[in-house]
Design an enzyme around this catalytic site. Structure first.
Site, mmCIF file in Angstrom:
data_model
loop_
_atom_site.group_PDB
_atom_site.id
_atom_site.type_symbol
_atom_site.label_atom_id
_atom_site.label_comp_id
_atom_site.label_asym_id
_atom_site.label_seq_id
_atom_site.Cartn_x
_atom_site.Cartn_y
_atom_site.Cartn_z
ATOM 1 N N GLY A 109 0.911 -1.326 -0.043
ATOM 2 C CA GLY A 109 0.235 0.188 0.142
ATOM 3 C C GLY A 109 0.800 1.296 0.012
ATOM 4 O O GLY A 109 0.378 2.229 -0.635
ATOM 5 N N ASP B 259 0.609 3.483 4.134
ATOM 6 C CA ASP B 259 -0.515 4.233 3.222
ATOM 7 C C ASP B 259 -1.588 4.770 4.197
ATOM 8 O O ASP B 259 -1.712 5.865 4.392
ATOM 9 C CB ASP B 259 -1.185 3.337 2.394
ATOM 10 C CG ASP B 259 -1.623 1.881 2.841
ATOM 11 O OD1 ASP B 259 -1.551 1.589 4.165
ATOM 12 O OD2 ASP B 259 -2.121 1.264 2.019
ATOM 13 N N ASP C 267 -5.612 2.234 9.919
ATOM 14 C CA ASP C 267 -6.794 2.019 10.138
ATOM 15 C C ASP C 267 -7.156 1.468 11.636
ATOM 16 O O ASP C 267 -7.150 2.327 12.389
ATOM 17 C CB ASP C 267 -7.548 0.847 9.143
ATOM 18 C CG ASP C 267 -8.872 0.526 8.982
ATOM 19 O OD1 ASP C 267 -9.414 1.203 9.730
ATOM 20 O OD2 ASP C 267 -9.179 -0.386 8.415
ATOM 21 N N LYS D 177 -7.353 6.885 9.482
ATOM 22 C CA LYS D 177 -8.668 6.755 9.552
ATOM 23 C C LYS D 177 -9.416 7.190 10.997
ATOM 24 O O LYS D 177 -8.939 6.517 11.913
ATOM 25 C CB LYS D 177 -9.137 5.157 9.394
ATOM 26 C CG LYS D 177 -10.253 5.324 8.048
ATOM 27 C CD LYS D 177 -10.627 4.011 7.731
ATOM 28 C CE LYS D 177 -10.328 3.384 6.479
ATOM 29 N NZ LYS D 177 -10.728 2.226 6.101
ATOM 30 N N PHE E 77 -14.368 2.992 3.487
ATOM 31 C CA PHE E 77 -13.106 2.153 2.648
ATOM 32 C C PHE E 77 -12.763 3.010 1.416
ATOM 33 O O PHE E 77 -13.484 3.234 0.495
ATOM 34 C CB PHE E 77 -13.549 0.804 2.453
ATOM 35 C CG PHE E 77 -12.339 0.044 1.996
ATOM 36 C CD1 PHE E 77 -11.863 -0.918 3.249
ATOM 37 C CD2 PHE E 77 -12.124 -0.374 0.759
ATOM 38 C CE1 PHE E 77 -10.605 -1.557 3.059
ATOM 39 C CE2 PHE E 77 -10.857 -0.929 0.595
ATOM 40 C CZ PHE E 77 -10.067 -1.786 1.689
ATOM 41 N N VAL E 78 -11.575 3.280 1.157
ATOM 42 C CA VAL E 78 -11.032 4.246 0.088
ATOM 43 C C VAL E 78 -10.160 3.217 -0.677
ATOM 44 O O VAL E 78 -9.413 2.604 -0.362
ATOM 45 C CB VAL E 78 -10.517 5.445 0.625
ATOM 46 C CG1 VAL E 78 -11.209 6.233 1.228
ATOM 47 C CG2 VAL E 78 -9.009 5.363 1.377
ATOM 48 N N ASP F 198 -6.013 -0.005 -2.223
ATOM 49 C CA ASP F 198 -6.874 -0.912 -3.334
ATOM 50 C C ASP F 198 -7.992 -1.585 -2.543
ATOM 51 O O ASP F 198 -8.093 -1.637 -1.468
ATOM 52 C CB ASP F 198 -5.912 -1.968 -3.845
ATOM 53 C CG ASP F 198 -5.723 -3.286 -2.792
ATOM 54 O OD1 ASP F 198 -5.160 -2.839 -1.787
ATOM 55 O OD2 ASP F 198 -6.200 -4.260 -2.972
ATOM 56 N N ARG G 150 -5.169 0.987 -7.303
ATOM 57 C CA ARG G 150 -3.779 1.834 -6.370
ATOM 58 C C ARG G 150 -3.565 2.989 -7.141
ATOM 59 O O ARG G 150 -2.815 3.748 -6.554
ATOM 60 C CB ARG G 150 -2.866 0.466 -6.357
ATOM 61 C CG ARG G 150 -3.082 -0.509 -5.304
ATOM 62 C CD ARG G 150 -1.707 -1.310 -5.159
ATOM 63 N NE ARG G 150 -2.033 -2.467 -4.557
ATOM 64 C CZ ARG G 150 -2.154 -2.887 -3.197
ATOM 65 N NH1 ARG G 150 -1.995 -1.575 -2.274
ATOM 66 N NH2 ARG G 150 -2.165 -4.020 -2.690
HETATM 67 P P1 IMP Z 1 -4.636 -1.851 10.260
HETATM 68 O O1 IMP Z 1 -4.235 -2.903 10.804
HETATM 69 O O2 IMP Z 1 -6.252 -1.805 10.386
HETATM 70 O O3 IMP Z 1 -4.386 -0.572 10.898
HETATM 71 O O4 IMP Z 1 -4.553 -2.150 8.654
HETATM 72 C C1 IMP Z 1 -3.832 -1.149 7.894
HETATM 73 C C2 IMP Z 1 -3.788 -1.866 6.189
HETATM 74 O O5 IMP Z 1 -5.055 -2.203 5.807
HETATM 75 C C3 IMP Z 1 -3.282 -0.644 5.616
HETATM 76 O O6 IMP Z 1 -1.780 -0.625 5.463
HETATM 77 C C4 IMP Z 1 -4.036 -1.091 4.288
HETATM 78 O O7 IMP Z 1 -3.307 -1.893 3.599
HETATM 79 C C5 IMP Z 1 -5.231 -1.565 4.624
HETATM 80 N N1 IMP Z 1 -6.381 -0.801 4.706
HETATM 81 C C6 IMP Z 1 -6.874 -0.208 5.750
HETATM 82 N N2 IMP Z 1 -7.998 0.505 5.467
HETATM 83 C C7 IMP Z 1 -8.040 0.516 4.078
HETATM 84 C C8 IMP Z 1 -8.989 1.306 2.977
HETATM 85 O O8 IMP Z 1 -9.841 2.182 3.253
HETATM 86 N N3 IMP Z 1 -8.507 1.072 1.731
HETATM 87 C C9 IMP Z 1 -7.504 0.157 1.405
HETATM 88 N N4 IMP Z 1 -6.764 -0.434 2.242
HETATM 89 C C10 IMP Z 1 -6.978 -0.195 3.512
HETATM 90 MG MG MG Z 2 -0.745 -1.669 3.992
#
Ligand code: IMP
Ligand code: MG
Length: 201
Positions: free
Chosen positions: A59, A114, A117, A145, A166-167, A173, A179
């Site tokens: 990402g 990227d 979340d 986020k 979700f973006v 992606d 992407r």
């Molecule tokens: P986390 O462990 O939930 O913080 O996951 C983060 C990873 O999930 C990011 O590095 C992205 O690869 C993916 N991700 C989280 N939200 C999105 C989104 O809205 N669009 C695309 N990928 C996302």
């Molecule tokens: Mg990622």
């Protein structure tokens, strides 16, 4: 060819139903801000630091590619590959595909990703780097986020704060699609599901 048709159509439909959230210009302004924060800290002879910048594949590839040429201090670059989502757009275990290779012990590490979340991925990455002896781990994310709840880790530098949607775009992606968009687009909830598989060839 059938399979390519399937992905082509699904990718086009997904974007046709998506809504623009952040323009390409705003994205670029956010990258400049992140660069400025890093330059303010590291572009000084007083610190003499030689940080290791680690991009989190896949990402972060676009963000990293835009950010690196705007950094004006000596640095080393490498990537790590860790994923939590596999092929599904929902949470799961953190899986390492490429672990940190450079010598991280005693170094300042700038992790570039990227999006923050749930924060599970970066919490895991940061802990691993600290376990390997990193002196300091700075988390620089393009987007944070807004979930309305505490995350297991906070980003030190954030390009943009975005709503809990979700973006796709700027490296992010859905099902591997889009992407390459220069801005951010919110996809429809229905498009998050992994439903029909491509037709057998
Ligand atoms: P986390 O462990 O939930 O913080 O996951 C983060 C990873 O999930 C990011 O590095 C992205 O690869 C993916 N991700 C989280 N939200 C999105 C989104 O809205 N669009 C695309 N990928 C996302
Ligand atoms: Mg990622």
């Amino acid at each position: 060819m059938q399979e390519q048709d399937f992905h082509y159509t699904r990718a086009r439909d997904l974007l046709a139903r998506a809504e623009e959230l952040v323009s390409a210009d705003t994205v670029q302004a956010a990258v400049r801000n992140v660069a400025e924060v890093l330059n303010n800290r590291f572009d000084s002879d007083a610190t003499g630091e030689f940080p290791l910048v680690l991009g989190v594949m896949g990402g972060a590839v676009v963000f990293t590619g835009h950010l690196l040429p705007q950094l004006s201090f000596p640095l080393e670059f490498d990537y790590i590959h860790v994923t939590r989502y596999g092929d599904q757009d929902r949470g799961g275990d953190v899986v390492w595909k490429v672990i940190p290779r450079q010598n991280v012990a005693g170094r300042t590490i700038i992790v570039v990703d990227d999006i923050l979340d749930e924060g599970e991925t970066l919490a895991h990455v940061k802990q691993r780097l600290l376990d390997m002896g990193a002196a300091e781990v700075i988390l620089a994310v393009f987007a944070d986020k807004e979930l309305g709840k505490r995350k297991p880790v906070q980003a030190d530098i954030v390009g943009l704060t975005i709503p809990n949607k979700f973006v796709v775009g700027f490296g992010m992606d859905a099902h591997g699609y889009w992407r390459n968009l220069p801005g951010l687009w919110v996809i429809k909830d229905d498009d998050k599901q992994v439903d029909d598989a491509p037709p057998a060839v």
